[in-house]
Design a protein around this motif. Structure first.
Motif, PDB file in Angstrom:
ATOM      1  N   LEU A   1       0.850  -1.183   0.000  1.00 13.78           N
ATOM      2  CA  LEU A   1       0.000   0.000   0.000  1.00 13.78           C
ATOM      3  C   LEU A   1       0.892   1.241   0.000  1.00 13.78           C
ATOM      4  O   LEU A   1       1.529   1.566   1.006  1.00 13.78           O
ATOM      5  CB  LEU A   1      -0.912   0.002   1.227  1.00 13.78           C
ATOM      6  CG  LEU A   1      -1.685  -1.301   1.504  1.00 13.78           C
ATOM      7  CD1 LEU A   1      -2.518  -1.174   2.767  1.00 13.78           C
ATOM      8  CD2 LEU A   1      -2.563  -1.669   0.312  1.00 13.78           C
TER       9      LEU A   1
ATOM     10  N   ASN B   1      -0.391   4.228  -1.538  1.00 13.66           N
ATOM     11  CA  ASN B   1      -1.314   5.258  -1.984  1.00 13.66           C
ATOM     12  C   ASN B   1      -1.218   6.530  -1.143  1.00 13.66           C
ATOM     13  O   ASN B   1      -0.728   6.517  -0.016  1.00 13.66           O
ATOM     14  CB  ASN B   1      -2.748   4.720  -1.939  1.00 13.66           C
ATOM     15  CG  ASN B   1      -3.091   4.114  -0.589  1.00 13.66           C
ATOM     16  OD1 ASN B   1      -2.537   3.083  -0.200  1.00 13.66           O
ATOM     17  ND2 ASN B   1      -3.995   4.744   0.153  1.00 13.66           N
TER      18      ASN B   1
ATOM     19  N   ASP C   1      -2.086  -1.146  -3.921  1.00 13.40           N
ATOM     20  CA  ASP C   1      -2.725   0.164  -3.973  1.00 13.40           C
ATOM     21  C   ASP C   1      -1.663   1.233  -4.221  1.00 13.40           C
ATOM     22  O   ASP C   1      -0.834   1.512  -3.359  1.00 13.40           O
ATOM     23  CB  ASP C   1      -3.475   0.450  -2.666  1.00 13.40           C
ATOM     24  CG  ASP C   1      -4.443   1.630  -2.793  1.00 13.40           C
ATOM     25  OD1 ASP C   1      -4.277   2.441  -3.722  1.00 13.40           O
ATOM     26  OD2 ASP C   1      -5.365   1.722  -1.963  1.00 13.40           O
TER      27      ASP C   1
ATOM     28  N   SER D   1      -2.798   4.235  -5.674  1.00 10.83           N
ATOM     29  CA  SER D   1      -3.673   5.353  -6.025  1.00 10.83           C
ATOM     30  C   SER D   1      -3.220   6.662  -5.390  1.00 10.83           C
ATOM     31  O   SER D   1      -2.425   6.687  -4.458  1.00 10.83           O
ATOM     32  CB  SER D   1      -5.108   5.037  -5.593  1.00 10.83           C
ATOM     33  OG  SER D   1      -5.189   4.902  -4.182  1.00 10.83           O
TER      34      SER D   1
ATOM     35  N   ASN E   1      -5.759  -0.950  -7.062  1.00 12.26           N
ATOM     36  CA  ASN E   1      -6.189   0.449  -7.096  1.00 12.26           C
ATOM     37  C   ASN E   1      -5.077   1.308  -7.692  1.00 12.26           C
ATOM     38  O   ASN E   1      -4.013   1.455  -7.081  1.00 12.26           O
ATOM     39  CB  ASN E   1      -6.527   0.946  -5.687  1.00 12.26           C
ATOM     40  CG  ASN E   1      -7.784   0.318  -5.124  1.00 12.26           C
ATOM     41  OD1 ASN E   1      -8.764   0.144  -5.836  1.00 12.26           O
ATOM     42  ND2 ASN E   1      -7.756  -0.028  -3.854  1.00 12.26           N
TER      43      ASN E   1
END
Length: 374
Positions: A215, A217, A239, A241, A263
């Motif tokens: 992750l 993001n 992720d 994003s 994502n």
């Protein structure tokens, strides 16, 4: 004579009991060096509401709130302090935790630590002590999520060869993702989300073959998405994003059999949507919205397609909506709005449970649920 022997025997028994008590006390009490390091750590923090540090008294720090020790050596092995907790202390106070101050470098004296969690205290500031990678070689979990920690991630973070969880999310950390990170061969969970990281993602991040969650993001990362992500065969959640990533989406991501959540929304990605992504029967959540993706919507859907979320909104997609979407196993949330799609919206599932907002602001889509007739 018998009385003397009885007295002698009683004396020996008492001495043995006293010796056992001394030995037991010495084993149960944590080393003074560990106790002193914990008190230095506590002195750099202020927790005004719950009083958790009021338990940090006495000689046996193994009994202190949030502190755990190795049962054999009595060395401090765990610090677990969470500001969001179901502990009765929190429930009685009716509030979550709040703490100010910073992380003392005295933590590095606790060289047998395997778990360091100081999470969700909202207002702990300062930097990650630079001595942590070099001193805490036994650390398995480093979790500092939910504070206001700033500064850089230590450049030698990769020397922590036993690290399995690295969670620094929801802080104010700047600088780049250290290249040494890819040396953490046992890392399973990486969360650097919602910081102020800049620069590119290490191109060889695929060396983290044990990782199941990545992750990154909510940062300011630039450059392209490394193709090597596709080599992490255990990766289920990726992720990236809300960054500033550019370039095309690597088609190799579509060949990842374990990947279930991807994502990539709110970047500056371009090119076409790889057909392998939409035909990947394992993907459950796919969000590619708010990019600059072009071309048509690949006509690769089939009975194995199962998306709980498929969001392709706010791109530059053209052409019509593939009729093969009618054959999918399931599509829950579908958003194709804010593109340049045209033609008639197919009739049937999943389109019959969607409203007009899923198709708004396209060039010339028509049919139900749009008001425009074909």
């Amino acid at each position: 004579m018998e009385r003397d022997m009885l007295s002698c025997s009683l004396l020996v028994t008492l001495l043995l009991l006293l010796l056992l008590l001394i030995v037991n006390f010495s084993v149960s009490a944590c080393p003074e060096a560990d106790r002193s390091a914990l008190l230095d750590f506590e002195a750099s923090l202020n927790e005004p509401y719950l009083g958790i540090f009021k338990t940090w008294s006495g000689t046996n720090c193994c009994n202190w709130y949030g502190v755990g020790c190795d049962p054999t050596t009595q060395r401090v092995s765990d610090i677990v302090l969470r500001g969001e907790s179901t502990d009765p202390m929190f429930e009685k106070a009716g509030r979550s935790g709040y703490m100010t101050g910073s992380l003392s470098k005295s933590l590095c004296k606790l060289d047998k630590l395997t778990t360091l969690i100081v999470a969700d205290w909202k207002d702990i500031t300062g930097e990650i002590p630079a001595c942590i990678p070099g001193s805490l070689s036994s650390l398995h979990i480093l979790d500092l999520v939910g504070n206001r920690i700033s500064g850089w991630i230590p450049v030698d973070i990769g020397s922590m060869s036993k690290l399995k969880v690295l969670n620094l999310a929801d802080n104010q950390i700047t600088g780049s993702v250290p290249g040494s990170l890819v040396k953490l061969g046992d890392l399973k969970h990486l969360d650097l989300s919602n910081n102020k990281l800049t620069g590119s993602i290490p191109s060889d991040i695929g060396k983290l073959t044990m990782m199941s969650r990545a992750l990154l993001n909510g940062n300011q990362l630039t450059g392209s998405i490394p193709v090597s992500f596709s080599k992490i065969y255990r990766l289920a959640d990726l992720d990236l994003s809300m960054n500033k990533l550019t370039g095309p989406i690597p088609s190799q991501l579509g060949s990842m059999h374990v990947l279930s959540t991807l994502n990539l929304d709110s970047n500056q990605l371009s090119g076409q949507i790889p057909t392998a992504l939409l035909s990947n029967s394992g993907l459950n959540i796919l969000n590619l919205s708010r990019n600059g993706l072009e071309g048509g919507l690949p006509d690769v859907f089939g009975p194995g397609t199962y998306f709980s979320v498929l969001d392709l909104s706010y791109n530059n997609l053209k052409g019509d909506i593939p009729k093969t979407l009618l054959s999918v196993k399931f599509v829950g949330h579908l958003d194709l709005s804010h593109n340049h799609l045209c033609g008639k919206i197919p009739l049937g599932s999943p389109f019959d449970h969607l409203d007009a907002s899923s198709f708004d602001n396209n060039d010339c889509l028509c049919g139900s649920p749009m008001l425009r007739t074909c």
